[in-house]
Design an enzyme around this catalytic site. Structure first.
Site, PDB file in Angstrom:
ATOM      1  N   GLU A  28      -4.672   4.442   3.223  1.00  0.00           N
ATOM      2  CA  GLU A  28      -3.736   3.482   2.633  1.00  0.00           C
ATOM      3  C   GLU A  28      -4.291   3.045   1.283  1.00  0.00           C
ATOM      4  O   GLU A  28      -5.416   2.550   1.202  1.00  0.00           O
ATOM      5  CB  GLU A  28      -3.536   2.290   3.562  1.00  0.00           C
TER       6      GLU A  28
ATOM      7  N   ASN B 101       0.888   5.229   1.255  1.00  0.00           N
ATOM      8  CA  ASN B 101       0.263   6.046   2.288  1.00  0.00           C
ATOM      9  C   ASN B 101       0.387   7.514   1.943  1.00  0.00           C
ATOM     10  O   ASN B 101       1.421   7.969   1.452  1.00  0.00           O
ATOM     11  CB  ASN B 101       0.928   5.775   3.642  1.00  0.00           C
TER      12      ASN B 101
ATOM     13  N   THR C 232       0.837  -1.198   0.000  1.00  0.00           N
ATOM     14  CA  THR C 232       0.000   0.000   0.000  1.00  0.00           C
ATOM     15  C   THR C 232       0.873   1.250   0.000  1.00  0.00           C
ATOM     16  O   THR C 232       1.990   1.242   0.498  1.00  0.00           O
ATOM     17  CB  THR C 232      -0.931   0.048   1.230  1.00  0.00           C
TER      18      THR C 232
END
Length: 217
Positions: free
Chosen positions: A141, A47, A45
């Protein structure tokens, strides 16, 4: 909310296209997050730092899982892994990936694309506290639904959020969490392949990076 045993819908959002409050727009510089997506879950992911977590001016946005399109500014990762690249991404079966790639290719490309070097990819994202990991801060995320050979920390990301998949849940095990995330990815893939959602891939906003700050807006 705990994770129930439930049958998941195959798509999310009206068939003809997003309904209010969608689309929502959010942007920010990609930063290093908790590091759990790749190392523990096998689902990396990106951020975005958020002050007050106001998404597209909506400070009351519900915690949960969303989907849409992500524009990434020019960086080595996107140069080596363009959106049309096939085969490397393993979280979508070909029965979903091929219609999604076809729909994306059929959408009118964002006109600023040639000037900025940016590229647009499908994404699924979570907004919230991630109760399984007991986060103490609310976070955003983003999982870009594509395989990259390099991380893209420092690149700028513009998001067009088109729909809501499910609420934020707690899980009895990491395996159950991974199972639900993989289902989220498939739901996002099917949903974005629909014409009313694929057309948003051509939004100029997605590849407009000039003057953007580091903190999400």
């Amino acid at each position: 909310m705990s994770s129930p045993d439930r049958k998941r819908d195959l798509t999310a959002g009206p068939e003809e296209g997003p309904a209010p409050p969608f689309p929502l727009r959010l942007d920010g510089k990609v930063i290093k997050g908790f590091g759990r997506g790749s190392s523990e879950l096998g689902i990396p992911t990106a951020n975005i730092p958020i002050e007050g977590l106001s998404v597209g001016g909506h400070s009351e946005v519900e915690s949960g899982v969303y989907y849409g399109w992500a524009g990434l500014s020019a960086c080595p990762s996107i140069a080596e892994s363009p959106p049309t690249q096939r085969g490397a991404y393993t979280h979508l079966p070909s029965s979903i990936q091929e219609p999604l790639l076809h729909a994306a290719a059929s959408a009118t490309p964002a006109p600023a694309n040639q000037n900025t070097g940016g590229q647009v990819y499908p994404m699924v994202m979570s907004i919230g506290w991630n109760p399984y990991y007991k986060n103490t801060v609310r976070s955003v995320e983003v999982h870009v639904m594509h395989s990259f050979s390099h991380e893209f920390y420092g690149a700028h990301m513009n998001l067009v959020i088109l729909g809501y998949i499910r609420p934020e849940l707690d899980y009895v095990s990491k395996e159950k969490l991974i199972e639900d995330i993989r289902t989220d990815i498939e739901v996002a893939g099917r949903s974005l392949a629909r014409e009313g959602y694929a057309r948003f891939r051509g939004e100029p906003y997605l590849v407009e990076f000039e003057g953007k700050g580091e903190v999400g807006t």
